[in-house]
Design a protein around this motif. Structure first.
Motif, PDB file in Angstrom:
ATOM      1  N   ASP A 138       0.822  -1.209   0.000  1.00 31.67           N
ATOM      2  CA  ASP A 138       0.000   0.000   0.000  1.00 31.67           C
ATOM      3  C   ASP A 138       0.860   1.265   0.000  1.00 31.67           C
ATOM      4  OD1 ASP A 138      -2.356  -1.391  -0.112  1.00 31.67           O
ATOM      5  OD2 ASP A 138      -2.794  -1.196   2.038  1.00 31.67           O
ATOM      6  N   ILE A 139       1.904   1.268   0.814  1.00 31.26           N
ATOM      7  CA  ILE A 139       2.791   2.439   0.859  1.00 31.26           C
ATOM      8  C   ILE A 139       3.485   2.625  -0.488  1.00 31.26           C
ATOM      9  CG2 ILE A 139       4.932   3.352   1.872  1.00 31.26           C
ATOM     10  CD1 ILE A 139       3.977   2.289   4.559  1.00 31.26           C
ATOM     11  N   ILE A 140       3.940   1.534  -1.083  1.00 33.19           N
ATOM     12  CA  ILE A 140       4.583   1.623  -2.401  1.00 33.19           C
ATOM     13  C   ILE A 140       3.600   2.184  -3.422  1.00 33.19           C
ATOM     14  CG2 ILE A 140       5.603   0.285  -4.301  1.00 33.19           C
ATOM     15  CD1 ILE A 140       7.478   0.533  -1.916  1.00 33.19           C
ATOM     16  N   ASN A 141       2.394   1.644  -3.464  1.00 30.83           N
ATOM     17  CA  ASN A 141       1.393   2.123  -4.434  1.00 30.83           C
ATOM     18  C   ASN A 141       1.015   3.576  -4.186  1.00 30.83           C
ATOM     19  OD1 ASN A 141       1.341  -0.276  -5.846  1.00 30.83           O
ATOM     20  ND2 ASN A 141      -0.366  -1.111  -4.665  1.00 30.83           N
ATOM     21  N   GLN A 142       0.877   3.963  -2.932  1.00 29.14           N
ATOM     22  CA  GLN A 142       0.577   5.361  -2.612  1.00 29.14           C
ATOM     23  C   GLN A 142       1.723   6.273  -3.037  1.00 29.14           C
ATOM     24  OE1 GLN A 142      -0.385   5.655   1.582  1.00 29.14           O
ATOM     25  NE2 GLN A 142      -1.858   3.969   1.426  1.00 29.14           N
ATOM     26  N   THR A 143       2.951   5.803  -2.829  1.00 31.71           N
ATOM     27  CA  THR A 143       4.121   6.598  -3.224  1.00 31.71           C
ATOM     28  C   THR A 143       4.154   6.786  -4.735  1.00 31.71           C
ATOM     29  OG1 THR A 143       5.333   5.787  -1.297  1.00 31.71           O
ATOM     30  CG2 THR A 143       6.643   6.750  -3.080  1.00 31.71           C
TER      31      THR A 143
END
Length: 154
Positions: free
Chosen positions: A125-130
């Motif tokens: 999720d953090i990767i996709n949000q980034t």
């Protein structure tokens, strides 16, 4: 008393994030005798196909004077070809060689495995949000932001 800067230093934070992430890939590149700039060029050529040097500069975020040296080294390593464009002999086209294609084929699974380890640790999720936030930032018209007027020099 100096004016306090209240905004966080976004360019510096982006550089810190870049370094934190890149440190997980540097060992792979070093193992195969590549610099970060060389890998950026090979990955870009692998993903986008042959390009002119100025296109590579823009895609890889490498300044033209540096690009000349990196391309020279890659050519001496047998990893790129420079050929005159058939449509305009003044233009040079940079392309991968069979050796660089084989090298990317060796490195790509390791890069992908490292990305999976990063995702497992910090979360997909953090990767996709980034990715989404960076894409949004890069798709905004930053070139239309005016510059502050500068005072006259004494």
């Amino acid at each position: 008393m100096a004016t306090k800067i209240i905004h966080r230093n976004l360019p510096q934070l982006l550089l810190k994030a870049r370094e934190a992430l890149l440190s997980h890939f540097r060992g792979i590149l070093t193992h195969y005798g590549l610099t970060e700039q060389q890998w950026r060029i090979l990955r870009t050529l692998h993903e986008q196909g042959e390009m002119e040097p100025n296109q590579l500069c823009q895609a890889c975020q490498i300044l033209s004077p540096s690009m000349v040296g990196v391309l020279t080294r890659l050519q001496s390593m047998g990893l790129i070809r420079r050929e005159r464009a058939t449509y305009d002999h003044r233009r040079i086209i940079i392309s991968m060689t069979p050796a660089s294609q084989a090298l990317v084929a060796q490195i790509a699974p390791l890069i992908e495995a490292q990305y999976r380890l990063i995702e497992k640790t910090i979360g997909r999720d953090i990767i996709n949000q980034t990715y989404a936030q960076i894409d949004q930032l890069l798709n905004t018209p930053l070139d239309q932001v005016p510059s502050v007027p500068l005072p006259d020099q004494p």
